[in-house]
Design a protein around this motif. Structure first.
Motif, PDB file in Angstrom:
ATOM      1  N   CYS A 137       0.862  -1.181   0.000  1.00  0.00           N
ATOM      2  CA  CYS A 137       0.000   0.000   0.000  1.00  0.00           C
ATOM      3  C   CYS A 137       0.901   1.234   0.000  1.00  0.00           C
ATOM      4  CB  CYS A 137      -0.896   0.029   1.236  1.00  0.00           C
ATOM      5  SG  CYS A 137      -2.169  -1.250   1.256  1.00  0.00           S
ATOM      6  N   GLN A 188      -4.019   1.119  -2.901  1.00  0.00           N
ATOM      7  CA  GLN A 188      -4.102  -0.206  -2.274  1.00  0.00           C
ATOM      8  C   GLN A 188      -3.922  -1.288  -3.332  1.00  0.00           C
ATOM      9  OE1 GLN A 188      -7.616  -0.610   0.236  1.00  0.00           O
ATOM     10  NE2 GLN A 188      -7.903  -2.685  -0.513  1.00  0.00           N
ATOM     11  N   ALA A 248      -2.510  -6.739  -1.122  1.00  0.00           N
ATOM     12  CA  ALA A 248      -2.167  -6.174   0.188  1.00  0.00           C
ATOM     13  C   ALA A 248      -2.988  -6.850   1.290  1.00  0.00           C
ATOM     14  CB  ALA A 248      -2.445  -4.671   0.187  1.00  0.00           C
ATOM     15  N   LYS A 269      -1.859  -4.277   6.344  1.00  0.00           N
ATOM     16  CA  LYS A 269      -1.273  -3.148   5.612  1.00  0.00           C
ATOM     17  C   LYS A 269      -2.333  -2.087   5.270  1.00  0.00           C
ATOM     18  CE  LYS A 269       2.882  -5.182   3.553  1.00  0.00           C
ATOM     19  NZ  LYS A 269       3.608  -5.483   2.306  1.00  0.00           N
ATOM     20  N   ILE A 270      -3.546  -2.545   4.935  1.00  0.00           N
ATOM     21  CA  ILE A 270      -4.617  -1.598   4.600  1.00  0.00           C
ATOM     22  C   ILE A 270      -4.978  -0.760   5.827  1.00  0.00           C
ATOM     23  CG2 ILE A 270      -7.036  -1.404   3.875  1.00  0.00           C
ATOM     24  CD1 ILE A 270      -6.543  -4.006   2.226  1.00  0.00           C
ATOM     25  N   LEU A 326      -2.302   1.718   6.314  1.00  0.00           N
ATOM     26  CA  LEU A 326      -2.419   2.764   5.291  1.00  0.00           C
ATOM     27  C   LEU A 326      -3.377   3.854   5.769  1.00  0.00           C
ATOM     28  CD1 LEU A 326      -2.031   3.685   2.221  1.00  0.00           C
ATOM     29  CD2 LEU A 326      -4.146   2.425   1.786  1.00  0.00           C
ATOM     30  N   HIS A 333      -9.210   7.387  -2.043  1.00  0.00           N
ATOM     31  CA  HIS A 333      -8.914   5.960  -1.896  1.00  0.00           C
ATOM     32  C   HIS A 333      -8.903   5.317  -3.282  1.00  0.00           C
ATOM     33  CE1 HIS A 333      -9.437   5.613   2.584  1.00  0.00           C
ATOM     34  NE2 HIS A 333      -9.919   6.822   2.346  1.00  0.00           N
ATOM     35  N   THR A 358      -7.878   1.985  -5.780  1.00  0.00           N
ATOM     36  CA  THR A 358      -7.595   0.552  -5.857  1.00  0.00           C
ATOM     37  C   THR A 358      -6.788   0.264  -7.112  1.00  0.00           C
ATOM     38  OG1 THR A 358      -9.684   0.089  -4.741  1.00  0.00           O
ATOM     39  CG2 THR A 358      -8.648  -1.745  -5.877  1.00  0.00           C
TER      40      THR A 358
END
Length: 836
Positions: free
Chosen positions: A395, A416, A420, A424-425, A428, A447, A449
């Motif tokens: 991320c 992201q 991941a 980790k998210i 983040l 945000h 992806t």
């Protein structure tokens, strides 16, 4: 049909039906936008009135033509579209309106009514019984006594509900009293004793505790996601309703010679009429819908919307996976209409936010870029040489700093990867919060992806974004070497080019695009048959990031054997040219967000503007490519915003992509990609607008002078009323008026047989005199000291107690004329005539 004067718009009598026609005026909505034709049914309207309204609507529909959406609205359950017309709210009036009555008139004071004000963005005021039994802890109540309007705020009502209630109160004061009524607000009963005296004078002493209001059954997004499409047709003498499909629906299910019913979870029923369907079928649309509602056991107030082929509402179109303009209506359309092909001009983006919004570009990407990789729970800076080289298992935080009109602006991208971990998210998001605190809340957070990056994100890396499989600790050595790797290059310019590592096998190829095959000994740059010159040019730039080896250019169909060997042999792959998704027909939609029962509930602002954004709100703006969540500075549930955006996408009836970027925008930090969706935008609006507290403390409590409202209390002779909890006969006489026939508060026409506005106001002001045998003699009032006045007379308002005739004789004007004068002028005349 009798026309309603514009100043009365939003007033509805419960015994009647109304017809409302809305024609879009905004330049942004006129192109292809349909007219809306509503018929509104009062809860006490008879069958004859309802039948007449339905007939009138059908005649109007046929006169106006096909580009009209028809709606059936029932009192208290109106659609968001209907409620969006009436700001700051609708008012439901008791009873009916005689034909000789005008609908509303200003300066009418012979009034005694209690209104319950409910709602968040869409506010409604309902006339209720004049009793403490009507009150509850959650709602706002307005006691309207003509010259005095008292807003009582329930102890459990929110600041935003109080503010919206006050907006409606002030609107009634302006429209019906010409701005001359005194407005008082009861936020705390202990601190508003004068106003509570008036309330108790009219309503009696309150006995017992207030109850909580009945909870509204809010329709959640989950319920609205349950859509079913039915084909409606006649078979002999029978009407057949056959279920065709459920979510997600596709446009090709609708055939132009047929009619269909679309049931959105029982929340709303749509009837779609094909352009080739018969006139008889079109005339039967509402009756079929009501029959369907009855057969399903839905409430009779269920909203009905009838849409015509080619003139569908935005709400209807967005129930389908995609919606495009039909070719038979658009044969002369030239070009692809792709906005990304417009050459960027940074000065235009700043001066034309609508262009920035459509291109999804805040500037020309010449600002400062900082990148951090999330490792464990902290963020580690990425060397500028490795910017744009991301890993699917990681991320990243990408902070972009730029200037707009001399002001520094920030966008923080939270990228992201598909691989991941949840750990980790979570890290983040927490690191993004830390950065936002460091920048004092000025960051716009988007945000993103992997694979769904917005154009501006791609452009800040000059189209050289490369996403590798796996993860790395970013030691600064670049991507690790591997035996065979395959990269998919997509895009034609710096705003839409991304390169993604894909499994190294032949089935991953696509004739429309370009691929780079990296092996231990050689690199192949493979050009599909469908790729363009722009694609090839971008690919030659990008591949230098991945490998510095010489590249063998391979055209599709001319591959050497070693190429297929490296991919593990030949295999079928897509060879059709992929067409860009047509979203030019998407209409942005703005919603207010809440979650009263734990599930997301949205209320739509159909004809939205900046006025719909309030500091207590969280608003969701859906522009198809992105979901914006606007956070008011005083909004209480800001931490839920991203989850609400995700729930919106998850429960959307059209089956929206979960990877759609979600952008958090804070009040006063709006980027042009957000403001450009609004017809006009005032960047100074937030600094110039008074808060609810400022309005109450300033213009109401101070300027409108509590002392004057107190004088009204004395005017009612409260000191002589019984204190046993009931309302005394003197109070009833003082407030005598239109309790039994509330329509009297509206001005009677020449043949109506009622009192005029001035007579109403005059009788109101003369009420103290009438309580004391028609008025006190002038000798007992003129030039008298306070201690010499008759019992119960307010020394500050001695002139109140004169009869109307004496008042006219002494002052040379009526009481109504006198009290409409400025306060200082009143005082001056009273001094001269011995009443001060």
């Amino acid at each position: 049909m009798v026309p309603v004067p514009e100043r009365a718009y939003g007033n509805f009598f419960e015994e009647h039906c109304y017809i409302i026609l809305h024609v879009p005026q905004s330049l942004k909505t006129t192109q292809g936008a349909a007219r809306d034709l509503h018929y509104w049914v009062g809860k006490k309207a008879g069958a004859e009135a309802q039948g007449a309204a339905g007939t009138f609507v059908q005649h109007l529909q046929e006169t106006l033509g096909g580009a009209t959406v028809q709606h059936r609205e029932v009192q208290g359950y109106e659609s968001d579209c209907f409620r969006s017309y009436f700001h700051p709210g609708v008012v439901y009036r008791k009873g009916g309106l005689a034909s000789a009555l005008k609908h509303v008139e200003t300066n009418t004071y012979n009034i005694q009514r209690l209104l319950r004000i409910k709602g968040s963005k869409h506010v409604s005021a309902t006339e209720v019984e004049l009793s403490w039994n009507s009150f509850n802890k959650d709602d706002i109540f307005l006691l309207d006594l003509g010259h005095v309007m008292i807003q009582w705020n329930g102890p459990k009502s929110s600041i935003s509900e109080k503010a919206r209630g006050l907006a409606l109160t002030c609107s009634l004061q302006a429209r019906e009293r010409g701005g001359r009524a005194h407005v008082g607000v009861v936020d705390d009963e202990g601190q508003a004793t004068d106003l509570m005296e008036i309330l108790e004078a009219v309503l009696g002493r309150r006995v017992g505790n207030l109850c909580a209001s009945m909870a509204n059954k809010s329709i959640s997004q989950l319920q609205k996601a349950n859509v079913r499409l039915y084909h409606v047709y006649e078979k002999g003498e029978d009407l057949v309703i056959q279920e065709l499909a459920t979510r997600p629906l596709t446009q090709d299910l609708l055939r132009e010679e047929d009619c269909y019913i679309l049931d959105q979870g029982g929340f709303r029923i749509y009837v779609w009429q094909g352009r080739m369907s018969s006139l008889q079928e079109k005339r039967a649309a509402f009756s079929r819908a009501l029959g369907f509602i009855q057969a399903k056991g839905y409430p009779t107030y269920t909203n009905v919307e009838v849409v015509n082929d080619g003139a569908e509402s935005a709400a209807f179109k967005q129930l389908f996976r995609t919606w495009s303009v039909k070719q038979h209506r658009n044969r002369n359309r030239g070009g692809t209409g792709k906005l990304s092909q417009v050459k960027l001009d940074v000065s235009k983006l700043h001066s034309q936010p609508e262009l920035a919004a459509q291109l999804r570009m805040v500037d020309d990407c010449s600002g400062k870029v900082e990148v951090w990789c999330i490792q464990d729970i902290s963020r580690q800076p990425v060397h500028p040489k490795l910017h744009g080289q991301l890993y699917a298992g990681n991320c990243y935080l990408v902070l972009y700093t730029y200037q707009k009109m001399g002001q520094v602006q920030y966008i923080l991208y939270l990228w992201q990867g598909h691989q991941a971990t949840k750990h980790k998210i979570k890290a983040l998001n927490s690191n993004a919060e830390e950065l936002d605190l460091m920048y004092h809340g000025a960051l716009v957070q988007e945000h993103v992806t992997m694979g769904s990056e917005p154009p501006h994100f791609l452009a800040i890396f000059q189209g050289q974004l490369v996403v590798f499989q796996g993860s790395t600790e970013h030691s600064g050595k670049g991507p690790p070497a591997s035996a065979t790797r395959l990269f998919h290059v997509q895009g034609t310019d710096s705003c839409n080019t991304r390169t993604m590592e894909v499994p190294a096998r032949a089935s991953a190829l696509n004739s429309s695009d370009i691929f780079l095959l990296v092996t231990a000994g050689i690199c192949y740059l493979w050009f599909g048959k469908g790729c363009s010159g722009d694609q090839r040019e971008m690919a030659r730039m990008v591949v230098t990031v991945i490998s510095e080896k010489n590249k063998d250019i391979v055209m599709e169909g001319q591959e050497p054997p070693q190429f297929w060997e490296a991919l593990g042999g030949r295999a079928p792959y897509p060879s059709n040219k992929s067409l860009p998704e047509d979203v030019t027909n998407f209409q942005p939609r703005l919603f207010e967000c809440s979650s009263p029962m734990g599930h997301l509930v949205l209320s739509e602002m159909v004809f939205f503007s900046q006025e719909n954004l309030d500091k207590h709100d969280i608003m969701l703006l859906d522009t198809c490519h992105e979901i914006f969540l606007w956070l008011g500075e005083a909004a209480s549930e800001q931490k839920k915003a991203v989850a609400w955006g995700q729930e919106y996408l998850k429960t959307h009836p059209a089956g929206r992509s979960q990877a759609t970027p979600i952008v958090l925008v804070k009040q006063s930090h709006e980027p042009p990609t957000f403001t450009g969706w609004f017809f006009t935008w005032d960047p100074y609006k937030w600094t110039n607008k008074q808060s609810y507290e400022e309005v109450v403390d300033g213009s109401l409590r101070a300027v409108a002078a509590i002392s004057e409202i107190t004088a009204e209390v004395h005017n009612f002779r409260l000191s002589r009323w019984p204190s046993n909890g009931g309302t005394g006969p003197l109070a009833l006489q003082a407030l005598k008026g239109s309790q039994d026939s509330s329509e009297n508060e509206l001005e009677l026409g020449p043949n109506g047989g009622g009192t005029s506005a001035s007579a109403s106001a005059s009788s109101y002001h003369s009420s103290p005199g009438s309580m004391i045998n028609g008025g006190l003699p002038r000798e007992q009032l003129m030039h008298q000291a306070a201690e010499d006045l008759p019992e119960g007379v307010d020394p500050a308002h001695k002139e109140f107690y004169l009869s109307d005739a004496d008042f006219q004789d002494i002052f040379g004007k009526s009481k109504e004329e006198f009290y409409s004068m400025a306060k200082w002028k009143q005082q001056q005349e009273k001094k001269q005539l011995g009443f001060f």
